[in-house]
Design an enzyme around this catalytic site. Structure first.
Site, short mmCIF file in Angstrom:
data_model
loop_
_atom_site.label_atom_id
_atom_site.label_comp_id
_atom_site.label_asym_id
_atom_site.label_seq_id
_atom_site.Cartn_x
_atom_site.Cartn_y
_atom_site.Cartn_z
N HIS A 90 15.72 41.49 -68.38
CA HIS A 90 16.51 40.78 -67.37
C HIS A 90 17.31 41.75 -66.52
O HIS A 90 18.20 41.34 -65.80
CB HIS A 90 17.45 39.77 -68.04
CG HIS A 90 16.76 38.91 -69.06
ND1 HIS A 90 16.73 39.23 -70.40
CD2 HIS A 90 16.04 37.77 -68.91
CE1 HIS A 90 16.02 38.30 -71.06
NE2 HIS A 90 15.60 37.41 -70.18
S1 FES Z 1 18.69 42.25 -70.12
FE1 FES Z 1 18.13 40.55 -71.31
S2 FES Z 1 17.70 41.44 -73.25
FE2 FES Z 1 18.31 43.11 -72.02
#
Ligand code: FES
Length: 131
Positions: A90
């Site tokens: 993410h």
């Molecule tokens: S940014 Fe979602 S698990 Fe690392």
């Protein structure tokens, strides 16, 4: 390394890598490691370590627990990137001390586990002699 079933990185940072740490501080959520649950007191410093050149950190993103990727080279993630860890799940970003960038989904810095040096070349993880 593995500790309590979790991956742990031990990274020897070069003097040049350490010199890059202050540059990222204005972009970090917790540059002074104020969230006390993320590191022992002896790692609450600018390098988040006992010995400045040696980072010991749990290699799990503090968002959902994925393993970030190590991108030490400046500019390797984006222009101006000073080197650090990037979690592709993410998009969380951490500097070379495991400090999270503001705006990342990860809420806190990477965890520094309790540890201590048994000798100049041996680190014991999980026991810092403080009970
Ligand atoms: S940014 Fe979602 S698990 Fe690392």
């Amino acid at each position: 390394m593995e500790w309590r079933g979790r991956p742990v990185w031990i990274l020897r940072r070069t003097p040049e890598m350490l010199e890059r740490l202050p540059a990222s501080e204005p972009l970090l959520s917790d540059p002074a490691s104020a969230v006390s649950s993320q590191q022992p007191e002896y790692a609450r410093n600018a390098t988040r370590s006992i010995e400045p050149e040696v980072l010991v950190t749990v290699a799990l993103c503090t968002h959902l627990g994925c393993i970030p990727t190590y991108y030490p080279e400046p500019g390797s993630v984006q222009p101006g990137w000073p080197g650090g860890f990037y979690c592709p799940c993410h998009g969380s970003k951490f500097d070379l001390a495991g400090r999270v960038y503001r705006g990342s989904p990860a809420p806190t810095n990477l965890v520094i586990p309790p540890h201590r040096y048994l000798s100049a070349t041996t680190i014991l993880i999980g026991d810092d002699g403080k009970g």
